[in-house]
Every structure is written in C-alpha cells, then in structure tokens.
Design a protein around this motif. Structure first.
Motif, PDB file in Angstrom:
ATOM      1  N   PRO B 267       2.334   1.300 -10.911  1.00 28.60           N
ATOM      2  CA  PRO B 267       3.389   1.947 -10.661  1.00 28.60           C
ATOM      3  C   PRO B 267       2.647   2.478  -8.851  1.00 28.60           C
ATOM      4  O   PRO B 267       3.348   2.351  -7.852  1.00 28.60           O
ATOM      5  N   GLY B 268       1.473   3.044  -8.667  1.00 26.87           N
ATOM      6  CA  GLY B 268       1.004   4.161  -7.438  1.00 26.87           C
ATOM      7  C   GLY B 268       1.133   2.979  -6.628  1.00 26.87           C
ATOM      8  O   GLY B 268       0.868   2.868  -5.326  1.00 26.87           O
ATOM      9  N   LEU B 269       0.445   1.546  -6.867  1.00 25.50           N
ATOM     10  CA  LEU B 269       0.228   0.096  -5.310  1.00 25.50           C
ATOM     11  C   LEU B 269       1.255   0.460  -5.241  1.00 25.50           C
ATOM     12  O   LEU B 269       1.039  -0.501  -4.078  1.00 25.50           O
ATOM     13  N   PHE B 270       2.336   0.232  -5.992  1.00 25.27           N
ATOM     14  CA  PHE B 270       3.454  -0.134  -5.882  1.00 25.27           C
ATOM     15  C   PHE B 270       4.215   0.682  -4.283  1.00 25.27           C
ATOM     16  O   PHE B 270       4.376   0.814  -3.511  1.00 25.27           O
ATOM     17  N   ILE B 271       3.558   1.742  -4.301  1.00 25.87           N
ATOM     18  CA  ILE B 271       4.165   3.130  -4.129  1.00 25.87           C
ATOM     19  C   ILE B 271       3.715   2.547  -3.241  1.00 25.87           C
ATOM     20  O   ILE B 271       3.124   3.223  -1.430  1.00 25.87           O
ATOM     21  N   LEU B 272       2.267   2.737  -2.524  1.00 29.80           N
ATOM     22  CA  LEU B 272       1.216   2.707  -1.623  1.00 29.80           C
ATOM     23  C   LEU B 272       2.035   1.725  -0.948  1.00 29.80           C
ATOM     24  O   LEU B 272       1.772   1.362   0.647  1.00 29.80           O
ATOM     25  N   CYS B 273       2.341   0.782  -1.803  1.00 32.60           N
ATOM     26  CA  CYS B 273       2.245  -0.576  -0.968  1.00 32.60           C
ATOM     27  C   CYS B 273       3.804  -0.994   0.177  1.00 32.60           C
ATOM     28  O   CYS B 273       4.094  -1.057   1.363  1.00 32.60           O
ATOM     29  N   VAL B 274       4.855   0.273  -0.328  1.00 34.71           N
ATOM     30  CA  VAL B 274       5.847  -0.433   0.289  1.00 34.71           C
ATOM     31  C   VAL B 274       5.819   1.353   1.401  1.00 34.71           C
ATOM     32  O   VAL B 274       6.268   1.104   2.394  1.00 34.71           O
ATOM     33  N   VAL B 275       5.004   2.294   0.590  1.00 32.98           N
ATOM     34  CA  VAL B 275       5.477   3.566   2.373  1.00 32.98           C
ATOM     35  C   VAL B 275       4.339   3.099   3.518  1.00 32.98           C
ATOM     36  O   VAL B 275       4.408   3.311   4.357  1.00 32.98           O
ATOM     37  N   VAL B 276       2.898   2.130   2.930  1.00 29.20           N
ATOM     38  CA  VAL B 276       2.306   1.887   4.184  1.00 29.20           C
ATOM     39  C   VAL B 276       3.450   0.847   4.566  1.00 29.20           C
ATOM     40  O   VAL B 276       3.251   0.885   5.817  1.00 29.20           O
TER      41      VAL B 276
END
Lengths: 308, 295
Positions: B267-276
C-alpha cells in the motif's frame, strides 16, 4: 524596521484570539455529552445535572467562551475529564510540550542541514548524475507517506538489525528514527528550494562578475551566491516547522512518543474535550508565534523588501 | 476602416486558438508533464477498471489463505484475513482518487471564489475574509482535518469536507494576490469602459488570466491530499475498514511487521508511486505554463 516588527507582533494578537475562538467552538460542537463522559453512562439525571452545573455548561455560549479565554490568558485550561485531578496545563507543559518541541527542533535542524547540502551540491553540479540522483531522492522524500517510512525503518533497524530501540524518546538512539521520519519531507522541500533559488542567483550578473575577477568557485558560492539564495529558503523553513508540529501527530503515534501529538489523538479518542482543546490551542499558538518570528527574521535578513 | 473593424473579432478568435495550441504544444513537449500525466492516467484507469483488473473480490476473506507471502496465485500476497492485497489496492485507488480529486475541486473552487471576490472588491469585506483565513492557516494541515473529522464523524463525505476545508485558505490567498495585480491591467479598464458587469469582469476576464498558478497549486494539492487521506486513515479517523483504503491497509499491516511485511509494504508503494507521478506532473506544469512560476 522597528515599526514593522511592532506591527507584525500586533497583527498576531487578533489571529490568536481567532484561534481560541475556533478551538472553543469546534470542541463545543463535538458530538457526545461531556457530562456523560465524566459521570458515566449509568449516572442519574441529578448527577448529570450537577456535573453540567459544575462545568458551567448551562451558561450561554458567549459566557462559556469568555470564561475559556480569560482562563487561557491566566494559564488555566481547565481540568482533564478522564482524570479530574489533573490540570490540562500541567499535563501539557510538565513533559509533553518539551518532547514535541525537541522533536520538531531536531527534525528541523536535520532537514535544514541535509536539505542545504543536497540543494547546494545539486545546483553547483546542475544536470550531473549527482544532481539527478539527489533530486530523485528529494522527489521520493516529498511523495512518501512518512508513517510508512517510519514503520519500514522500525522494522529494519529495530526488529531485524536490533541496533536501534523501537520506541520512546530521550536517548539519542531513540531520536534517530523519529527525526528522520519527521524530517524527510522538510529535507526534500528545502533541498528543492535551495537548488532552485541558488540556480536563480547563479544566473545573475554579479556572480559572473565575481567569477570574472578570478574568485574561486567555492568563494563565489559561499560568500556571494548563497547569502542571497537563502532568503526564500528561510520562509520555507518556517512553514516546515509548523508542518512538523502537525506531522508530530503521526511520528509520535508510530514510535509511541508521549508528546503533544499523541496527546491530541488520545484525548480525542477518549472524548477528553478540555485536554484536546488545550493541546490543539498550544500547537496552533506555537505555530502562529513561529510564523511571526520567521516573518521578522526574513525582514531583517532581506532589507531590500520595502516596508508595507 | 469598416473592413478592418469587421475583421477584428475573427482575428481575435484565431489568436486565442493558436495560443491554446501553443500551450498544448508546450505541455506535450515537456517530459515531466508527459511522464507525470502517464503515471496519473494509469492510476485513474486502474480505479475505473477495478472490477475487471482485480483478480479477486477485495472483501472476500479466505481463512485458509491468511498471511500468504507474494506468490504466483496472490501476486502481492494476502492479509491477516486472507484477502488478496493486490485486489484491495486496485479497489483502493477508487477511494483515494475520488476523495482527493473531489476534495481538491471543492476546496479549490471555494477558495478561488473567495479570493476572487475578496481581491476584486477589496475594502472591509476583503479585510474580514483575510483575517478569518489567517486564523485557519494557524492550524497546521492535518490538525484541522483531524479535528473536523472527529467532530463530524468518519464518513467519506465528512473526510471530503475536512480535506476540502483546508484547501480553501491557500487557494483564497493565491487567487487574491493574482487578482489584485490582474485587476490593474489595462484590458480590465477597457472592459469596464464598455460596460461589463463586475461578475463578467471577474469570471470572464480575470479568472482565465490567473489560472496558471491555480492549476499548478491544484495539482500539487491532489498529491498532498492523497497523503493526508492516508494519514487520517492511518490514525484511525479516516476511511474505515473493511473499505479498502491504502492508509488504513498500512495501519492494518502494522502489527504483522516482521512476520508479513508485504501487508503494509505494497500500500505504501502505491501511495508513493501515484504521489510521485502527480508531483512530477505539477513540476512540469509549472515549467510549461508559466514563464517563471517559482514558488
């Protein structure tokens, strides 16, 4: 200059009064009857009426607000509802305030130092591999949910490697992970800001003059360019500090640190209204004061801004 | 004389169209805009096509398949209730994107309106609005949202209100500043001279001219909002389980760290990708749209 400083301080007063009003009215509107919280679900109507009378809940809202405001000005924020012998002010200032302020100050120092270094290196080696790498790092720092980073660090350094303690606050080992977690966003913001600002300045004529008269690069950057490039960075640092106070809510939750942030979360969960009210008021006041100091500093550092 | 007078409107239209084309071309040519927009588009498509893309039902609990590590059947493993994490993440994109986009839109529109009126008319109304905004800016970010959600209760609508609420002051400030400089321009005097009403001047003449900083700010705000939504869920006042939401999935996986790291990692990785992606897009828009939009 003095006029500006005095005016800026005076401007803060209505804002602070507004803050007390917002904090008061918001908790006033919260669902749940404070009398029931104190007396318990089983309390008789008479007991509840007595508690309401004691708390002054029967008075009109303006009367209650002025009582709250005059109390706050005298340093009295009422008693906790969970532990009725505990004054809110004591709970906040005995231990928690110092911890959150330490956390915010150390994190700010960390962000400023690391952010400046990254920004300077990036700007002076524009479009190099180092620049690209560092800016990618800054972009990741900016985009990361910091509580996720906190848990990942805890898992790696405390659980797997066992070289850092998992929680708490006090020793320097305990400070490392919370400070990194809280400081990562600020580091990224300051790094990007420093880079952009320094690149702007490096394009200006006086820098070309400095180079052409034969000054060493180090001297040009540190003595001439950086001094002007840092001016916009100061504002960002001030804003970051305020952001850190709010970010402390997450950091303190992840690392079980008993500061103001955790106090706010816990007292809202416990429906301890005066405690939440007091803690939020203290955080907001601190934020307003820090912004005031930043504005004044900005003015002193940058005399070119005209007074208006 | 007459000829040139009748030609003018046509010419104007042409100029506007080619201006638009020029802006679009600048957007296409900016690698940041292209990369950022592509990443964002991938997540938007994922949210829309969630029922087709998700390999499993995001709510289905299979006790026999609890805490499975990532593997061929469950690409990102399963959680402590035996739910497929990838499916929950795909459906979670719906919650996060819908909330963050709509909150940005609502808060941004309201803030822009306030700033527009406040900056255009000035005077006592302006002073009052700005003092109120100063007060709300005194509550650092998430604190105000936390406060509002606690007060209103944790429904998706209330989270939207709380997050939209803290966008208002920022937008009002930015808009007001731009309006105050835009209203001094000559063409505003000109349109007033030909009898344009205040609201026409505000919405038809000023607003389109000050959109650039607002668009950039809105883009960056979507990114911030995604992080705030996740943070609120993480401290337990955001989107409530069992609704798949990235922040609350991280919270749910916290107690299994060390045994089943994948529950909170993805889940953190998904957040990171979309916010990047959104941040790259924001940077690109700032470079492409404004000659110099340094913050």
């Amino acid at each position: 200059m003095l006029v500006f400083i005095i005016r800026r301080i005076l401007q803060t007063i209505p804002v602070l009064i507004g803050v007390t009003f917002v904090v008061f009215i918001m908790l006033h509107l919260m669902p749940g009857d404070p009398a029931v919280v104190i007396g318990g679900e089983a309390a008789s109507p008479e007991t509840l009426a007595q508690i309401r009378e004691d708390l002054g809940l029967n008075d009109s809202v303006p009367v209650q607000y002025f009582r709250f405001l005059s109390g706050a000005l005298r340093g009295d924020l009422g008693m906790s509802m969970r532990n009725r012998d505990r004054a809110v002010v004591d709970e906040i200032f005995d231990a928690r305030f110092a911890i959150t302020v330490q956390l915010a100050v150390v994190s700010t120092a960390f962000s400023v130092l690391l952010g400046l270094v990254i920004g300077i290196v990036s700007a002076t080696r524009k479009y190099s591999i180092a620049d690209t790498g560092l800016m990618l790092f800054a972009l990741l720092g900016l985009s990361m949910p910091n509580f996720w980073l906190g848990i990942l660090m805890m898992n790696f350094f405390a659980v797997t490697l066992r070289i850092l303690p998992t929680s708490g606050w006090g020793t320097w080992q305990q400070m490392i992970m919370p400070v990194v977690m809280l400081g990562v966003t600020g580091t990224a913001v300051i790094a990007r800001m420093t880079r952009a600002s320094l690149l702007d300045v490096l394009n200006q004529d006086y820098i070309r003059t400095a180079y052409s008269k034969g000054l060493a690069e180090r001297k040009v950057i540190f003595k001439h360019a950086l001094r002007n490039a840092l001016i916009p960075v100061i504002t960002v640092v001030g804003l970051q500090f305020g952001g850190l106070l709010a970010g402390a809510i997450l950091t303190e939750t992840v690392f079980a640190i008993n500061g103001l942030g955790r106090l706010i979360v816990q007292s809202i969960a416990n429906r301890d209204f005066p405690m939440a009210q007091g803690a939020i008021l203290v955080v907001a006041t601190l934020f307003v004061l820090v912004n005031m100091i930043v504005d004044i500093t900005y003015k002193i550092v940058n005399r070119r801004i005209d007074l208006n | 004389m007459q000829e040139s007078a009748s030609n003018t409107p046509e010419k104007e239209v042409k100029v506007i169209i080619s201006h638009r084309k020029a802006v679009l071309r600048r957007l296409y040519k900016n690698p940041h805009v292209v990369v950022g927009a592509t990443i964002m588009l991938i997540f938007i498509l994922m949210a829309i096509l969630a029922p087709i893309l998700a390999p499993y039902d995001p709510f289905e609990q299979v006790p026999a398949r609890r805490l499975l590590p990532p593997g061929s059947e469950h690409f990102m493993g399963t959680d402590n209730l035996g739910r497929d994490i990838l499916s929950r993440l795909i459906f979670g994109a719906r919650v996060t994107l819908l909330l963050s986009f709509s909150a940005t839109f609502v808060g941004g529109a309201l803030g822009t309106l306030l700033g527009l009126v406040s900056g255009y008319y000035g005077g006592p109304f302006d002073s009052i609005i700005m003092r109120v905004i100063d007060v709300f800016l005194a509550f650092p970010g998430i604190l105000l949202a936390l406060f509002l959600v606690t007060m209103l209760g944790t429904s998706a609508m209330n989270i939207l209100i709380a997050i939209a609420f803290f966008a208002v002051p920022t937008f009002a400030r930015i808009t007001r500043g731009s309006v105050m400089s835009a209203k001094k321009l000559e063409f505003i005097d000109a349109s007033r001279a030909v009898g344009a009403t205040d609201s026409r001047i505000m919405f038809v003449h000023i607003l389109p001219n000050i959109m650039t900083p607002l668009i950039v700010q809105a883009t960056l705000l979507i990114a911030t909002n995604i992080l705030v939504i996740a943070a609120l869920s993480f401290i337990g006042v955001g989107v409530q389980p069992p609704t798949p939401e990235w922040g609350s999935m991280i919270e749910g996986g916290r107690e299994f760290v060390g045994r089943a790291d994948h529950i909170m990692f993805f889940p953190g990785l998904f957040i990171l990708c979309v916010v990047v992606g959104i941040n790259i897009l924001g940077d690109g828009l700032r470079d492409a749209l404004g000659p110099k939009q340094t913050k």
